[in-house]
Each structure stands twice: as C-alpha cells, then as structure tokens.
Design a protein around this motif. Structure first.
Motif, PDB file in Angstrom:
ATOM      1  N   LYS A 139      65.513 -21.973 -90.945  1.00 27.30           N
ATOM      2  CA  LYS A 139      66.905 -21.535 -90.872  1.00 27.30           C
ATOM      3  C   LYS A 139      67.492 -21.971 -89.533  1.00 27.30           C
ATOM      4  N   PRO A 140      68.780 -22.293 -89.524  1.00 28.53           N
ATOM      5  CA  PRO A 140      69.406 -22.689 -88.258  1.00 28.53           C
ATOM      6  C   PRO A 140      69.470 -21.508 -87.291  1.00 28.53           C
ATOM      7  N   PRO A 141      69.452 -21.773 -85.994  1.00 31.71           N
ATOM      8  CA  PRO A 141      69.513 -20.690 -85.010  1.00 31.71           C
ATOM      9  C   PRO A 141      70.873 -19.995 -85.037  1.00 31.71           C
ATOM     10  N   VAL A 142      70.847 -18.716 -84.678  1.00 31.34           N
ATOM     11  CA  VAL A 142      72.076 -17.926 -84.582  1.00 31.34           C
ATOM     12  C   VAL A 142      72.132 -17.305 -83.192  1.00 31.34           C
ATOM     13  N   ALA A 143      73.321 -16.884 -82.804  1.00 28.06           N
ATOM     14  CA  ALA A 143      73.489 -16.213 -81.512  1.00 28.06           C
ATOM     15  C   ALA A 143      72.741 -14.884 -81.541  1.00 28.06           C
ATOM     16  N   ALA A 144      71.910 -14.661 -80.541  1.00 29.30           N
ATOM     17  CA  ALA A 144      71.106 -13.441 -80.487  1.00 29.30           C
ATOM     18  C   ALA A 144      71.949 -12.201 -80.234  1.00 29.30           C
ATOM     19  N   MET A 198      75.133  -9.293 -84.329  1.00 31.69           N
ATOM     20  CA  MET A 198      74.422  -8.430 -85.272  1.00 31.69           C
ATOM     21  C   MET A 198      74.378  -9.075 -86.654  1.00 31.69           C
ATOM     22  N   LEU A 199      75.502  -9.599 -87.099  1.00 30.87           N
ATOM     23  CA  LEU A 199      75.545 -10.234 -88.409  1.00 30.87           C
ATOM     24  C   LEU A 199      74.606 -11.435 -88.467  1.00 30.87           C
ATOM     25  N   GLY A 200      74.628 -12.263 -87.431  1.00 27.09           N
ATOM     26  CA  GLY A 200      73.756 -13.426 -87.395  1.00 27.09           C
ATOM     27  C   GLY A 200      72.284 -13.054 -87.439  1.00 27.09           C
ATOM     28  N   VAL A 201      71.899 -12.065 -86.639  1.00 29.19           N
ATOM     29  CA  VAL A 201      70.495 -11.637 -86.591  1.00 29.19           C
ATOM     30  C   VAL A 201      70.071 -11.047 -87.939  1.00 29.19           C
ATOM     31  N   MET A 202      70.943 -10.261 -88.555  1.00 28.54           N
ATOM     32  CA  MET A 202      70.610  -9.659 -89.854  1.00 28.54           C
ATOM     33  C   MET A 202      70.446 -10.721 -90.939  1.00 28.54           C
ATOM     34  N   THR A 203      71.248 -11.791 -90.878  1.00 30.28           N
ATOM     35  CA  THR A 203      71.161 -12.826 -91.914  1.00 30.28           C
ATOM     36  C   THR A 203      69.880 -13.648 -91.824  1.00 30.28           C
ATOM     37  N   LEU A 218      73.150 -15.067 -69.920  1.00 28.26           N
ATOM     38  CA  LEU A 218      73.350 -16.391 -70.491  1.00 28.26           C
ATOM     39  C   LEU A 218      73.171 -16.308 -72.003  1.00 28.26           C
ATOM     40  N   PRO A 219      73.716 -17.269 -72.748  1.00 25.90           N
ATOM     41  CA  PRO A 219      73.598 -17.234 -74.204  1.00 25.90           C
ATOM     42  C   PRO A 219      72.159 -17.483 -74.660  1.00 25.90           C
ATOM     43  N   VAL A 220      71.751 -16.738 -75.676  1.00 26.15           N
ATOM     44  CA  VAL A 220      70.418 -16.863 -76.257  1.00 26.15           C
ATOM     45  C   VAL A 220      70.587 -17.057 -77.761  1.00 26.15           C
ATOM     46  N   THR A 221      69.758 -17.919 -78.341  1.00 22.47           N
ATOM     47  CA  THR A 221      69.742 -18.064 -79.799  1.00 22.47           C
ATOM     48  C   THR A 221      68.396 -17.621 -80.330  1.00 22.47           C
ATOM     49  N   ILE A 222      68.393 -17.248 -81.613  1.00 26.52           N
ATOM     50  CA  ILE A 222      67.166 -16.849 -82.288  1.00 26.52           C
ATOM     51  C   ILE A 222      67.126 -17.566 -83.632  1.00 26.52           C
TER      52      ILE A 222
END
Length: 88
Positions: A40-45, A48-53, A31-35
């Motif tokens: 900061k707004p959540p990003v898709a876990a 890779m780009l989202g997590v790095m930002t 299932l989809p997970v956000t972090i």
C-alpha cells in the motif's frame, strides 16, 4: 531519509484507540512522517483517516519514514510506541 520497520504490538492493530494514540504522537513530531504497510502507498502518520485505511493488524510490519535533522529520534520514538500494546 530515515526509515524504521516495526511490528504492530496492539492486539487490535492500528484501529480506534491505538491509531488515535499513534496519530497524536505523530502530529506532535517536528517533521512530517509517513507510514506504510506492504503493498500500500504510504500515508501521513498524522492523518487518522490515512492510518485507519492502512488496515494494519497485530503483528503486521509497517515502515515509518521521515526526512530531516531529527528524523532518527522521531522514528525511534514512534516505532517504540507502535511496538507496545496501546489498547489497554
């Protein structure tokens, strides 16, 4: 909706190898997970780009969120992973 707050255990934070390890695990979740990091707004876990930002460093607290039947188990697994040293 299930949530887990966890402190980043990798000395280098969520950069390079630790981020790749986490993103790979998140992309295998059923299932989809956000972090998110405070402020900061959540990003898709599984991004890779989202997590790095996020720029999450050692000891920073992040919030994992998921919704669905297996959300609690998925978040527990990912939280345990993030709390470890992943850059060894």
């Amino acid at each position: 909706m299930a949530q887990r707050v966890v402190s980043i255990g990798s000395r280098s934070g969520l950069h390079a190898r630790p981020a790749a390890t986490f993103v790979q695990a998140a992309s295998q979740a059923p299932l989809p997970v956000t972090i998110a990091v405070n402020g900061k707004p959540p990003v898709a876990a599984d991004s890779m780009l989202g997590v790095m930002t996020l720029g999450a460093g050692y000891g920073d607290q992040v919030t994992l969120t998921a919704e669905g039947e297996q959300a609690e188990a998925v978040l527990e697994e990912l939280a345990t992973l993030l709390s470890k040293e992943l850059d060894a």
